[in-house]
Write a protein that holds these residues in place. Structure first.
Motif, PDB file in Angstrom:
ATOM      1  N   ILE A  88      61.363 -15.150 -34.467  1.00 45.19           N
ATOM      2  CA  ILE A  88      60.754 -14.895 -33.161  1.00 45.19           C
ATOM      3  C   ILE A  88      60.804 -16.185 -32.355  1.00 45.19           C
ATOM      4  CG2 ILE A  88      59.176 -13.045 -33.870  1.00 45.19           C
ATOM      5  CD1 ILE A  88      56.935 -15.218 -33.871  1.00 45.19           C
ATOM      6  N   ASN A  89      60.825 -16.031 -31.044  1.00 44.57           N
ATOM      7  CA  ASN A  89      60.730 -17.181 -30.152  1.00 44.57           C
ATOM      8  C   ASN A  89      59.266 -17.456 -29.867  1.00 44.57           C
ATOM      9  OD1 ASN A  89      63.559 -17.561 -29.769  1.00 44.57           O
ATOM     10  ND2 ASN A  89      63.562 -15.753 -28.459  1.00 44.57           N
ATOM     11  N   LEU A  90      58.919 -18.727 -29.789  1.00 43.78           N
ATOM     12  CA  LEU A  90      57.547 -19.110 -29.479  1.00 43.78           C
ATOM     13  C   LEU A  90      57.386 -19.289 -27.982  1.00 43.78           C
ATOM     14  CD1 LEU A  90      57.809 -19.816 -32.547  1.00 43.78           C
ATOM     15  CD2 LEU A  90      56.126 -21.583 -32.116  1.00 43.78           C
ATOM     16  N   ASP A  91      56.224 -18.882 -27.472  1.00 43.71           N
ATOM     17  CA  ASP A  91      55.891 -19.103 -26.069  1.00 43.71           C
ATOM     18  C   ASP A  91      55.501 -20.566 -25.879  1.00 43.71           C
ATOM     19  OD1 ASP A  91      56.182 -16.358 -25.599  1.00 43.71           O
ATOM     20  OD2 ASP A  91      54.063 -15.972 -26.022  1.00 43.71           O
ATOM     21  N   ASP A  92      55.604 -21.048 -24.639  1.00 36.40           N
ATOM     22  CA  ASP A  92      55.207 -22.429 -24.342  1.00 36.40           C
ATOM     23  C   ASP A  92      53.728 -22.670 -24.650  1.00 36.40           C
ATOM     24  OD1 ASP A  92      57.760 -23.095 -23.554  1.00 36.40           O
ATOM     25  OD2 ASP A  92      57.374 -22.704 -21.421  1.00 36.40           O
ATOM     26  N   GLN A  93      52.916 -21.649 -24.512  1.00 38.41           N
ATOM     27  CA  GLN A  93      51.471 -21.780 -24.734  1.00 38.41           C
ATOM     28  C   GLN A  93      51.042 -21.245 -26.102  1.00 38.41           C
ATOM     29  OE1 GLN A  93      49.777 -23.532 -22.427  1.00 38.41           O
ATOM     30  NE2 GLN A  93      51.767 -23.684 -21.418  1.00 38.41           N
ATOM     31  N   GLU A  94      51.977 -21.167 -27.039  1.00 44.45           N
ATOM     32  CA  GLU A  94      51.687 -20.598 -28.360  1.00 44.45           C
ATOM     33  C   GLU A  94      50.569 -21.379 -29.055  1.00 44.45           C
ATOM     34  OE1 GLU A  94      52.312 -17.395 -30.105  1.00 44.45           O
ATOM     35  OE2 GLU A  94      54.280 -17.964 -29.354  1.00 44.45           O
ATOM     36  N   SER A  95      49.649 -20.639 -29.662  1.00 49.34           N
ATOM     37  CA  SER A  95      48.582 -21.256 -30.450  1.00 49.34           C
ATOM     38  C   SER A  95      48.794 -20.884 -31.917  1.00 49.34           C
ATOM     39  CB  SER A  95      47.215 -20.752 -29.991  1.00 49.34           C
ATOM     40  OG  SER A  95      47.073 -19.374 -30.305  1.00 49.34           O
ATOM     41  N   VAL A  96      48.086 -21.558 -32.790  1.00 50.39           N
ATOM     42  CA  VAL A  96      48.158 -21.226 -34.211  1.00 50.39           C
ATOM     43  C   VAL A  96      47.756 -19.765 -34.407  1.00 50.39           C
ATOM     44  CG1 VAL A  96      47.164 -21.716 -36.485  1.00 50.39           C
ATOM     45  CG2 VAL A  96      47.757 -23.607 -34.950  1.00 50.39           C
ATOM     46  N   GLU A  97      46.711 -19.340 -33.708  1.00 51.27           N
ATOM     47  CA  GLU A  97      46.205 -17.972 -33.853  1.00 51.27           C
ATOM     48  C   GLU A  97      47.214 -16.939 -33.357  1.00 51.27           C
ATOM     49  OE1 GLU A  97      44.471 -20.527 -32.425  1.00 51.27           O
ATOM     50  OE2 GLU A  97      43.059 -20.850 -34.066  1.00 51.27           O
ATOM     51  N   SER A  98      47.809 -17.191 -32.194  1.00 50.84           N
ATOM     52  CA  SER A  98      48.767 -16.215 -31.652  1.00 50.84           C
ATOM     53  C   SER A  98      50.023 -16.158 -32.516  1.00 50.84           C
ATOM     54  CB  SER A  98      49.117 -16.528 -30.191  1.00 50.84           C
ATOM     55  OG  SER A  98      49.817 -17.749 -30.075  1.00 50.84           O
ATOM     56  N   LEU A  99      50.455 -17.316 -33.020  1.00 51.85           N
ATOM     57  CA  LEU A  99      51.628 -17.342 -33.887  1.00 51.85           C
ATOM     58  C   LEU A  99      51.343 -16.620 -35.201  1.00 51.85           C
ATOM     59  CD1 LEU A  99      54.496 -18.221 -34.520  1.00 51.85           C
ATOM     60  CD2 LEU A  99      53.581 -20.440 -35.266  1.00 51.85           C
ATOM     61  N   GLU A 100      50.172 -16.847 -35.747  1.00 57.43           N
ATOM     62  CA  GLU A 100      49.798 -16.193 -37.000  1.00 57.43           C
ATOM     63  C   GLU A 100      49.830 -14.671 -36.840  1.00 57.43           C
ATOM     64  OE1 GLU A 100      46.553 -17.032 -40.443  1.00 57.43           O
ATOM     65  OE2 GLU A 100      45.777 -17.054 -38.390  1.00 57.43           O
ATOM     66  N   LYS A 101      49.316 -14.176 -35.736  1.00 59.70           N
ATOM     67  CA  LYS A 101      49.308 -12.729 -35.470  1.00 59.70           C
ATOM     68  C   LYS A 101      50.740 -12.187 -35.346  1.00 59.70           C
ATOM     69  CE  LYS A 101      47.323  -9.315 -32.354  1.00 59.70           C
ATOM     70  NZ  LYS A 101      46.528  -9.063 -31.163  1.00 59.70           N
ATOM     71  N   LYS A 102      51.594 -12.897 -34.611  1.00 62.32           N
ATOM     72  CA  LYS A 102      52.987 -12.459 -34.444  1.00 62.32           C
ATOM     73  C   LYS A 102      53.732 -12.440 -35.781  1.00 62.32           C
ATOM     74  CE  LYS A 102      53.573 -14.073 -29.689  1.00 62.32           C
ATOM     75  NZ  LYS A 102      54.238 -15.072 -28.839  1.00 62.32           N
ATOM     76  N   ILE A 103      53.514 -13.482 -36.582  1.00 61.84           N
ATOM     77  CA  ILE A 103      54.213 -13.570 -37.867  1.00 61.84           C
ATOM     78  C   ILE A 103      53.735 -12.474 -38.811  1.00 61.84           C
ATOM     79  CG2 ILE A 103      54.595 -14.998 -39.929  1.00 61.84           C
ATOM     80  CD1 ILE A 103      56.249 -15.933 -37.498  1.00 61.84           C
ATOM     81  N   LYS A 104      52.443 -12.156 -38.810  1.00 62.75           N
ATOM     82  CA  LYS A 104      51.934 -11.062 -39.653  1.00 62.75           C
ATOM     83  C   LYS A 104      52.640  -9.750 -39.323  1.00 62.75           C
ATOM     84  CE  LYS A 104      48.624 -12.367 -42.493  1.00 62.75           C
ATOM     85  NZ  LYS A 104      49.099 -12.569 -43.840  1.00 62.75           N
ATOM     86  N   GLN A 105      52.817  -9.477 -38.026  1.00 68.27           N
ATOM     87  CA  GLN A 105      53.509  -8.248 -37.613  1.00 68.27           C
ATOM     88  C   GLN A 105      54.972  -8.280 -38.039  1.00 68.27           C
ATOM     89  OE1 GLN A 105      52.663  -8.374 -33.409  1.00 68.27           O
ATOM     90  NE2 GLN A 105      50.774  -7.181 -33.626  1.00 68.27           N
ATOM     91  N   LEU A 106      55.609  -9.434 -37.852  1.00 66.53           N
ATOM     92  CA  LEU A 106      57.014  -9.586 -38.234  1.00 66.53           C
ATOM     93  C   LEU A 106      57.178  -9.480 -39.748  1.00 66.53           C
ATOM     94  CD1 LEU A 106      59.879 -10.227 -37.152  1.00 66.53           C
ATOM     95  CD2 LEU A 106      59.338 -12.649 -37.518  1.00 66.53           C
TER      96      LEU A 106
END
Length: 185
Positions: free
Chosen positions: A153-171
């Motif tokens: 996945i591509n990370l957003d410029d404002q990515e946080s640990v929490e938002s990344l963790e949520k995206k990775i769980k779905q992926l």
């Protein structure tokens, strides 16, 4: 139908994914083993009618042998590590297909101590633009086994640990299903 055992230390989100897709994957979850008495995965297994065991150095003189015996007695050919936080014995890796999901694009952010939130913190700290997850076979070295499948996945410029963790769980859920289909065929 492939018989599998699940080893989980905490929540067991990979266990959830496999359980919810077992029919499609043609998998039978024969048992779940945890080393943690507070494991949510143990509770889920009980609720789902799946045979489950708490095995650690407090419950068994030789936990690795007990785990091996239970899995062997159930005629499982595969073991899935769903956030299992203990190094598993070489008896397991040499006698069964052992599969793990890791929340990074291995070999980046792999190895001892690199799991869950620690991985996502490292990705954010290093300002990576891409992250993902890896489904891989397990050998005697942490996060070193042959890669089955990686998704990015591509990370957003404002990515946080929490938002990344949520995206990775779905992926990760998608990757587990795709990867298991690949190695079961």
């Amino acid at each position: 139908m492939t018989k599998i055992a699940i080893l989980a230390s905490h929540n067991g989100s990979g266990f959830d994914t496999i359980y919810e897709n077992a029919k499609e994957l043609n998998i039978s979850i024969e048992l779940l083993i945890s080393n943690n008495s507070d494991s949510l995965a143990l509770q889920k297994a009980k609720e789902r009618g799946i045979e489950c065991y708490l095995i650690n150095s407090k419950t068994e003189p030789d936990p690795d042998q007990k785990i091996y015996d239970l899995i062997n007695d159930k005629n499982c050919s595969m073991i899935y590590l769903s956030g299992y936080m203990k190094k598993i014995s070489s008896d397991l890796t040499s006698n069964f297909k052992v599969i793990n999901s890791h929340p990074s694009l291995l070999p980046k952010y792999g190895g001892k101590g690199m799991y869950g939130r620690f991985v996502h913190e490292a990705v954010i700290k290093n300002k990576d633009k891409i992250s993902g997850c890896t489904l891989h076979y397990v050998n005697d070295v942490y996060d070193d086994g042959e890669i089955i499948l990686q998704n990015k996945i591509n990370l957003d410029d404002q990515e946080s640990v929490e938002s990344l963790e949520k995206k990775i769980k779905q992926l990760e859920a998608k990757t587990i299903i795709e990867g298991l289909k690949k190695c079961l065929n």
